[in-house]
Enzyme design. Sequence first.
Site, PDB file in Angstrom:
ATOM      1  N   HIS A  18      10.364   0.464  -1.659  1.00 10.77           N
ATOM      2  CA  HIS A  18      10.699  -0.970  -1.690  1.00 10.77           C
ATOM      3  C   HIS A  18      11.823  -1.237  -2.696  1.00 10.77           C
ATOM      4  O   HIS A  18      12.747  -2.005  -2.435  1.00 10.77           O
ATOM      5  CB  HIS A  18       9.469  -1.800  -2.089  1.00 10.77           C
ATOM      6  N   LYS A  42      -7.858 -11.617   3.517  1.00  8.57           N
ATOM      7  CA  LYS A  42      -7.579 -10.182   3.450  1.00  8.57           C
ATOM      8  C   LYS A  42      -7.535  -9.780   1.984  1.00  8.57           C
ATOM      9  O   LYS A  42      -6.736 -10.315   1.226  1.00  8.57           O
ATOM     10  CB  LYS A  42      -6.213  -9.912   4.098  1.00  8.57           C
ATOM     11  N   ARG A  91      11.425   2.752   8.322  1.00  8.50           N
ATOM     12  CA  ARG A  91      11.240   4.180   8.069  1.00  8.50           C
ATOM     13  C   ARG A  91      11.228   4.994   9.343  1.00  8.50           C
ATOM     14  O   ARG A  91      11.640   6.142   9.349  1.00  8.50           O
ATOM     15  CB  ARG A  91       9.893   4.419   7.340  1.00  8.50           C
ATOM     16  N   SER A 129       2.700   2.353   0.992  1.00 13.17           N
ATOM     17  CA  SER A 129       1.699   1.701   0.142  1.00 13.17           C
ATOM     18  C   SER A 129       0.304   2.226   0.467  1.00 13.17           C
ATOM     19  O   SER A 129      -0.509   2.450  -0.433  1.00 13.17           O
ATOM     20  CB  SER A 129       1.725   0.184   0.353  1.00 13.17           C
TER      21      SER A 129
HETATM   22  P1  ADP Z   1       4.099  -5.610   5.346  1.00 13.27           P
HETATM   23  O1  ADP Z   1       2.657  -5.753   5.012  1.00 13.27           O
HETATM   24  O2  ADP Z   1       4.783  -6.913   5.628  1.00 13.27           O
HETATM   25  O3  ADP Z   1       4.438  -4.549   6.385  1.00 13.27           O
HETATM   26  P2  ADP Z   1       4.914  -3.825   3.200  1.00 13.27           P
HETATM   27  O4  ADP Z   1       4.654  -4.185   1.792  1.00 13.27           O
HETATM   28  O5  ADP Z   1       4.090  -2.712   3.777  1.00 13.27           O
HETATM   29  O6  ADP Z   1       4.769  -5.174   4.000  1.00 13.27           O
HETATM   30  O7  ADP Z   1       6.455  -3.466   3.425  1.00 13.27           O
HETATM   31  C1  ADP Z   1       7.485  -4.405   3.240  1.00 13.27           C
HETATM   32  C2  ADP Z   1       8.752  -3.898   3.905  1.00 13.27           C
HETATM   33  O8  ADP Z   1       9.190  -2.701   3.292  1.00 13.27           O
HETATM   34  C3  ADP Z   1       8.596  -3.550   5.390  1.00 13.27           C
HETATM   35  O9  ADP Z   1       9.789  -3.906   6.054  1.00 13.27           O
HETATM   36  C4  ADP Z   1       8.413  -2.053   5.384  1.00 13.27           C
HETATM   37  O10 ADP Z   1       8.811  -1.476   6.616  1.00 13.27           O
HETATM   38  C5  ADP Z   1       9.352  -1.681   4.263  1.00 13.27           C
HETATM   39  N1  ADP Z   1       9.032  -0.389   3.634  1.00 13.27           N
HETATM   40  C6  ADP Z   1       7.817   0.057   3.231  1.00 13.27           C
HETATM   41  N2  ADP Z   1       7.902   1.273   2.671  1.00 13.27           N
HETATM   42  C7  ADP Z   1       9.224   1.632   2.742  1.00 13.27           C
HETATM   43  C8  ADP Z   1       9.960   2.807   2.359  1.00 13.27           C
HETATM   44  N3  ADP Z   1       9.368   3.859   1.797  1.00 13.27           N
HETATM   45  N4  ADP Z   1      11.314   2.807   2.591  1.00 13.27           N
HETATM   46  C9  ADP Z   1      11.909   1.745   3.177  1.00 13.27           C
HETATM   47  N5  ADP Z   1      11.265   0.617   3.573  1.00 13.27           N
HETATM   48  C10 ADP Z   1       9.945   0.555   3.354  1.00 13.27           C
END
Ligand code: ADP
Length: 150
Positions: A18, A42, A91, A129
């Site tokens: 992120h 949630k 990703r 995550s």
């Molecule tokens: P959500 O619950 O909305 O999917 P996340 O916190 O999981 O939110 O992710 C937020 C954004 O960051 C999403 O667009 C996700 O695809 C992107 N993302 C998550 N991990 C990575 C990573 N390792 N590299 C690039 N983008 C990522």
Amino acid sequence: MERIALFPGSFDPFTKGHEDIVLRGLKLFDKIIISLGHNSNKSRYFPLEKMVANIEEAFAGVDKVSVITYSELTAELAKKHHANYLLRGLRNTTDFEYENSISQVNRHLNDQLETVFLITSPEYASVSSSIIREVHKYGGDVSDFIPYKL
Ligand code: ADP
């Protein structure tokens, strides 16, 4: 006009993947608002307010980045903050399928809103995550995957 982007997500937790998207996004936008969505139905693994403080610590001194929490439609939040862009990371094809549908819906709800996707840097492609939560739950060291100290 200032280019303001929201970077919305659960960020449970916020990872180096992120952080990389935000740092690269800073070349495109004047301001990035990291927006932690929360849903009272949630439950989170990492408490919301603690994660806000952690992300603020990661971007201390970077005044183009701010951190907020929200529990409303992302498309409405963007209007409130005069943000015409949503920043998201991709990703793999699974991310693409999901992101494709939500970006269509978001634009339907707010026709001023463009979603801008950055492809993950290869070194962070496998950082997620959910895996970090799992490692942390069983006492593993996650410090290599997050840009702050827990
Ligand atoms: P959500 O619950 O909305 O999917 P996340 O916190 O999981 O939110 O992710 C937020 C954004 O960051 C999403 O667009 C996700 O695809 C992107 N993302 C998550 N991990 C990575 C990573 N390792 N590299 C690039 N983008 C990522």
